[in-house]
Design a protein around this motif. Sequence first.
Motif, PDB file in Angstrom:
ATOM      1  N   HIS A 216      44.943  50.459  54.038  1.00 50.61           N
ATOM      2  CA  HIS A 216      45.044  51.005  55.244  1.00 50.61           C
ATOM      3  C   HIS A 216      45.788  52.185  55.534  1.00 50.61           C
ATOM      4  O   HIS A 216      45.633  53.344  56.420  1.00 50.61           O
ATOM      5  CB  HIS A 216      45.740  49.815  56.264  1.00 50.61           C
ATOM      6  N   LEU A 217      47.027  52.296  54.567  1.00 50.62           N
ATOM      7  CA  LEU A 217      47.925  53.426  54.564  1.00 50.62           C
ATOM      8  C   LEU A 217      47.221  54.761  54.251  1.00 50.62           C
ATOM      9  O   LEU A 217      47.272  55.721  54.770  1.00 50.62           O
ATOM     10  CB  LEU A 217      49.052  53.218  53.514  1.00 50.62           C
ATOM     11  N   SER A 218      46.308  54.567  53.009  1.00 51.46           N
ATOM     12  CA  SER A 218      45.569  55.885  52.633  1.00 51.46           C
ATOM     13  C   SER A 218      44.909  56.339  53.811  1.00 51.46           C
ATOM     14  O   SER A 218      44.412  57.535  53.957  1.00 51.46           O
ATOM     15  CB  SER A 218      44.930  55.561  51.598  1.00 51.46           C
ATOM     16  N   LYS A 219      44.055  55.417  54.719  1.00 49.71           N
ATOM     17  CA  LYS A 219      43.366  55.698  55.451  1.00 49.71           C
ATOM     18  C   LYS A 219      43.969  56.656  56.733  1.00 49.71           C
ATOM     19  O   LYS A 219      43.650  57.679  57.178  1.00 49.71           O
ATOM     20  CB  LYS A 219      42.465  54.618  56.095  1.00 49.71           C
ATOM     21  N   ASN A 220      45.107  56.019  57.080  1.00 48.47           N
ATOM     22  CA  ASN A 220      45.962  56.693  58.101  1.00 48.47           C
ATOM     23  C   ASN A 220      46.609  58.091  57.764  1.00 48.47           C
ATOM     24  O   ASN A 220      46.519  58.865  58.425  1.00 48.47           O
ATOM     25  CB  ASN A 220      47.191  55.890  58.279  1.00 48.47           C
ATOM     26  N   ILE A 221      46.902  58.042  56.528  1.00 51.94           N
ATOM     27  CA  ILE A 221      47.288  59.458  56.015  1.00 51.94           C
ATOM     28  C   ILE A 221      46.175  60.371  56.087  1.00 51.94           C
ATOM     29  O   ILE A 221      46.315  61.678  56.565  1.00 51.94           O
ATOM     30  CB  ILE A 221      47.685  59.419  54.524  1.00 51.94           C
ATOM     31  N   ILE A 222      44.790  60.275  55.809  1.00 45.70           N
ATOM     32  CA  ILE A 222      43.725  61.103  55.863  1.00 45.70           C
ATOM     33  C   ILE A 222      43.592  61.295  57.414  1.00 45.70           C
ATOM     34  O   ILE A 222      43.299  62.654  57.717  1.00 45.70           O
ATOM     35  CB  ILE A 222      42.688  60.361  55.306  1.00 45.70           C
ATOM     36  N   LYS A 223      43.690  60.478  58.159  1.00 50.28           N
ATOM     37  CA  LYS A 223      43.543  60.698  59.636  1.00 50.28           C
ATOM     38  C   LYS A 223      44.577  61.726  60.181  1.00 50.28           C
ATOM     39  O   LYS A 223      44.148  62.757  60.855  1.00 50.28           O
ATOM     40  CB  LYS A 223      43.716  59.479  60.619  1.00 50.28           C
ATOM     41  N   VAL A 224      45.832  61.526  59.829  1.00 52.09           N
ATOM     42  CA  VAL A 224      47.001  62.503  60.160  1.00 52.09           C
ATOM     43  C   VAL A 224      46.674  63.798  59.804  1.00 52.09           C
ATOM     44  O   VAL A 224      46.989  64.831  60.342  1.00 52.09           O
ATOM     45  CB  VAL A 224      48.269  61.763  59.972  1.00 52.09           C
ATOM     46  N   LEU A 225      46.497  63.857  58.437  1.00 53.71           N
ATOM     47  CA  LEU A 225      46.150  65.078  57.762  1.00 53.71           C
ATOM     48  C   LEU A 225      45.195  65.925  58.561  1.00 53.71           C
ATOM     49  O   LEU A 225      45.139  67.164  58.539  1.00 53.71           O
ATOM     50  CB  LEU A 225      45.830  64.951  56.262  1.00 53.71           C
ATOM     51  N   ARG A 226      44.194  65.254  59.174  1.00 51.50           N
ATOM     52  CA  ARG A 226      43.047  66.066  59.861  1.00 51.50           C
ATOM     53  C   ARG A 226      43.128  65.895  61.089  1.00 51.50           C
ATOM     54  O   ARG A 226      42.313  66.206  62.011  1.00 51.50           O
ATOM     55  CB  ARG A 226      41.672  65.363  59.317  1.00 51.50           C
ATOM     56  N   GLY A 227      44.437  65.642  61.786  1.00 50.31           N
ATOM     57  CA  GLY A 227      44.786  65.774  63.169  1.00 50.31           C
ATOM     58  C   GLY A 227      44.656  64.569  63.971  1.00 50.31           C
ATOM     59  O   GLY A 227      44.737  64.857  65.184  1.00 50.31           O
ATOM     60  N   GLY A 228      44.368  63.479  63.502  1.00 55.03           N
ATOM     61  CA  GLY A 228      43.960  62.349  64.150  1.00 55.03           C
ATOM     62  C   GLY A 228      45.230  61.492  64.393  1.00 55.03           C
ATOM     63  O   GLY A 228      46.457  61.766  63.991  1.00 55.03           O
ATOM     64  N   GLN A 229      44.915  60.086  64.565  1.00 55.82           N
ATOM     65  CA  GLN A 229      46.193  59.390  65.279  1.00 55.82           C
ATOM     66  C   GLN A 229      45.978  58.327  64.306  1.00 55.82           C
ATOM     67  O   GLN A 229      44.789  57.633  63.953  1.00 55.82           O
ATOM     68  CB  GLN A 229      46.230  58.850  66.544  1.00 55.82           C
ATOM     69  N   PRO A 230      47.115  57.661  63.624  1.00 55.42           N
ATOM     70  CA  PRO A 230      47.174  56.346  62.817  1.00 55.42           C
ATOM     71  C   PRO A 230      46.949  55.255  63.629  1.00 55.42           C
ATOM     72  O   PRO A 230      47.022  55.351  64.927  1.00 55.42           O
ATOM     73  CB  PRO A 230      48.480  56.437  62.080  1.00 55.42           C
ATOM     74  N   THR A 231      46.069  54.243  62.951  1.00 59.19           N
ATOM     75  CA  THR A 231      46.006  53.140  63.733  1.00 59.19           C
ATOM     76  C   THR A 231      47.009  51.843  63.172  1.00 59.19           C
ATOM     77  O   THR A 231      47.332  52.221  61.878  1.00 59.19           O
ATOM     78  CB  THR A 231      44.560  52.442  63.336  1.00 59.19           C
ATOM     79  N   ASP A 232      47.362  50.785  64.074  1.00 61.41           N
ATOM     80  CA  ASP A 232      48.172  49.808  63.417  1.00 61.41           C
ATOM     81  C   ASP A 232      47.316  48.786  62.432  1.00 61.41           C
ATOM     82  O   ASP A 232      46.163  48.813  62.404  1.00 61.41           O
ATOM     83  CB  ASP A 232      48.389  49.046  64.613  1.00 61.41           C
ATOM     84  N   TYR A 233      48.394  48.430  61.537  1.00 57.53           N
ATOM     85  CA  TYR A 233      47.995  47.602  60.566  1.00 57.53           C
ATOM     86  C   TYR A 233      48.033  46.077  60.962  1.00 57.53           C
ATOM     87  O   TYR A 233      48.885  45.547  61.592  1.00 57.53           O
ATOM     88  CB  TYR A 233      48.797  47.393  59.172  1.00 57.53           C
ATOM     89  N   PHE A 234      46.738  45.348  60.857  1.00 55.66           N
ATOM     90  CA  PHE A 234      46.742  44.071  61.635  1.00 55.66           C
ATOM     91  C   PHE A 234      45.923  43.169  60.493  1.00 55.66           C
ATOM     92  O   PHE A 234      44.763  43.664  60.149  1.00 55.66           O
ATOM     93  CB  PHE A 234      45.949  43.735  62.841  1.00 55.66           C
ATOM     94  N   HIS A 235      46.643  42.083  60.036  1.00 51.89           N
ATOM     95  CA  HIS A 235      45.892  41.110  58.937  1.00 51.89           C
ATOM     96  C   HIS A 235      46.386  39.668  59.155  1.00 51.89           C
ATOM     97  O   HIS A 235      47.565  39.586  59.009  1.00 51.89           O
ATOM     98  CB  HIS A 235      45.871  41.781  57.446  1.00 51.89           C
ATOM     99  N   LYS A 236      45.519  38.682  59.732  1.00 54.12           N
ATOM    100  CA  LYS A 236      46.048  37.319  59.587  1.00 54.12           C
ATOM    101  C   LYS A 236      46.125  36.928  58.057  1.00 54.12           C
ATOM    102  O   LYS A 236      45.122  36.602  57.674  1.00 54.12           O
ATOM    103  CB  LYS A 236      45.166  36.829  60.513  1.00 54.12           C
TER     104      LYS A 236
END
Length: 441
Positions: free
Chosen positions: A340-360
């Motif tokens: 999830h962290l790697s996806k969030n970093i990519i999103k932020v690098l490209r001007g997007g917003q990170p999403t919350d981590y959720f896992h039961k």
Amino acid sequence: MAVAKSEPTRILILGGGYVGLYTALGLQKKLRANEASVTIVDPQPHMTYQPFLPEAAAGAIEPRHVVVPLRRVLKRCHVLTARVNKIEHDRKTVTVEAADGHIEQLNYDVLVVALGAVARLLPIPGLAEEGIGIKTIGEAIYLRNHVLTKLDEAASTLDPELRKRLLTFTVVGGGFAGIEALAELEDMTRFATRYYENIQPDDIRWVLVEAAGRILPEVRETLGVWTVEQLERRGIEVFLSTAAKSFENGHIVLSDGTEFDSDTIIWTAGVKANPVLANSDLPIDKRGRVEATAALQVVGHPDVWTAGDNAAVPDLSRTESDPTATCPPNAQHAVRQARHLSKNIIKVLRGGQPTDYFHKNLGAVAGLGLHKGVADALKLKIKGFPAWIFHRAYHLKAMPTFNRKARILLDWTLGGLFRREVVSLGQINNPKEEFARASKS
């Protein structure tokens, strides 16, 4: 007039464990050419899949197969074999000690703190001198050779008291690491006795010491009780609600007054966040972990990310019942957080917003030696052989890279056909002894 091309974003990952490796894998897969450079720093040139360490120690898996070489799998990343000494985020620098001993500073634009945890040692006399951990592949190899060497020594001694001490093995800590190490190694020693004419299975004494009133707190209490019953049926002595008071010179003193001698003391009584975090300007909680948001960013520092054992990540699956709940420090969360962290970093690098981590949490599973296990998963209680199969299948799936999955599966197949190897390679612990002896003759 030509426009100067901007420099790639410098991403620095501290730690090559679950979080570091999986984050780097995700980044090298998704980053565009010249979008960012990724550097990963770890004292070891490999990632260790710790759930397989007990099987490696017991000879069920070849030790090299439970580690993943960082340089081999992270071909688009820079791998630096070094130890992190200090984090100064205000200056965006990290001070490291390289493998050859020199000190250098690394600069970054984006930081990933994935330093994990270290063994939590208590101020018990003799622990530092006598204790053996099982958090690294080196410790697993050492432990295997140590235990088998004790059998060799016991088979040759004429001193009955020394023999008893050599054949007494003690494990302190009743969590997953302790129970799995205890069960695998007890299995190994019992199997090994068939090759010793003067050692019977009943001659070997395995002891478990746990300060809490139960073992395996990650599973429901009834399964913990069942596990204790299974261990005791195998002749293993279990001391619950009992603390260790002293290990000096291999003489063990317990809080209930029990005393005995043991040449093998395996310490698995908990972990703590990497102490390097205390030598940083990042916010840490009372347990020494980096304070994180649900999006895996460090609180107050959106350009610093964290996950795994060294991070206090809100557990959104439990916040309704406990607003302060954080994700438990286990491989299940670490691997998923890293992806999830790697996806969030990519999103932020490209001007997007990170999403919350959720896992039961899906539950927990533990191996109790060959063909034995216990699992509390998917709301099911699983015991014995089915739990053992579930344990192996789950961890095989979680093991990084097809290469390592295939090698481990082959180890298990060969072990089923030809049985495990119980030979000690004790010379590894002092490889120059024979050379030094020859030089004096």
